[in-house]
Design an enzyme around this catalytic site. Sequence first.
Site: not given
Length: 381
Positions: A57, A60, A119, A221
Amino acid sequence: MKKLLAALAAFTFSVSAAFAQALPPPNIAAKSWLLLDATSGQVLASQDPTMRIEPASLVKIMTAYLAFSALKEKRLDPEQMVNVSVRAWKVDASSSKMFIDPATPVKVIDLLYGLIVQSGNDAAVALAEAVAGTEDAFVVLMNREAERMGMKNTRFANAHGLPSPENYSTAQDLSILTSHMVNDHPDYYKIYSTKEFTYNKIKQPNRNRLLWLDPTVDGMKTGHTSAAGYCLISTAKRSNGNNDRRLISVVLGTVSDQVRTQESQKLLNWGFQNFDTVKLYAKGQPVATPEVWKGSQNQVKIGFTRDIYVTVPKGVAEKMKPVLERKDPLVAPVAQNSKVGIMKMMVDGKPLTELPVVALEQINEASIFGRAWDSMRLWMK
């Protein structure tokens, strides 16, 4: 500080080995990691920073960056309503989602919170389609932007980071991306400090547990897949004399959520406790005005095109002494921003770091008589 790492190679300073050896880095239980001082652009410590990993992720971050760029350029509006495609809705049902629905248009700003805080893989696809029309077209933009930033060992295959052999990056490249996010989009970056977000009556917490444990952490993140392990990019800003100083830690491939949290905290604390970041020179501040031969002016101002900071082990800053080495004689024409020398910061007679010095102004050639006179002077010198 804008576009601080537009090229890591352009103005990345490194502490010499003699000084670095005095500060052994902490033991970090991760496959790959890196600690960057975002104020100076220096990597303070790392382990296997160019190891190729699956970013999960963390992909992202680039998705958000491109969405923020679209907002900044007025190609998107935060309150704009976006229709949810079946592709976005049907993204892997077992993965992280914000639970958007094709029957209900959603605001761009809500998609951003869903992407960053929750997320949401569905949010990632919806944003990609809002920016570029299709996710495939968006991926082209992602890779183009990565190339522009100098992320030489990164490739994106989708907007969310679900497993794909064509999704890969490194700790070094992810630190570059994070630096761009912080410096290029400071207003929208604030979303990363949001601890929870509710959409469709479903409240979900931010998976970055450092937001609760360390008040100086304001992002960034998490990522996790079975292949990638547990990953976390953290950013923290703490007082540094009269100013603030920001560190970015990239910790990849730990064995659990708890470990990625504690190892990131350990790395940030080590960096703040053992180093100082010092402002050496201001943008446009002349560090010298050497003589110019055969020019329309007799002297040229030389210095730096941006504020210059250096990060050094604690107790070293007060020992630093500048030594300027110039390319003499300087003969016109001298182009503005052309390199004219090196500023060496010395400590106890040893070089700590070297900084390229440039001409701060354009110096054109003198008249034919001026050039002839200076030619004679140079010959006699």
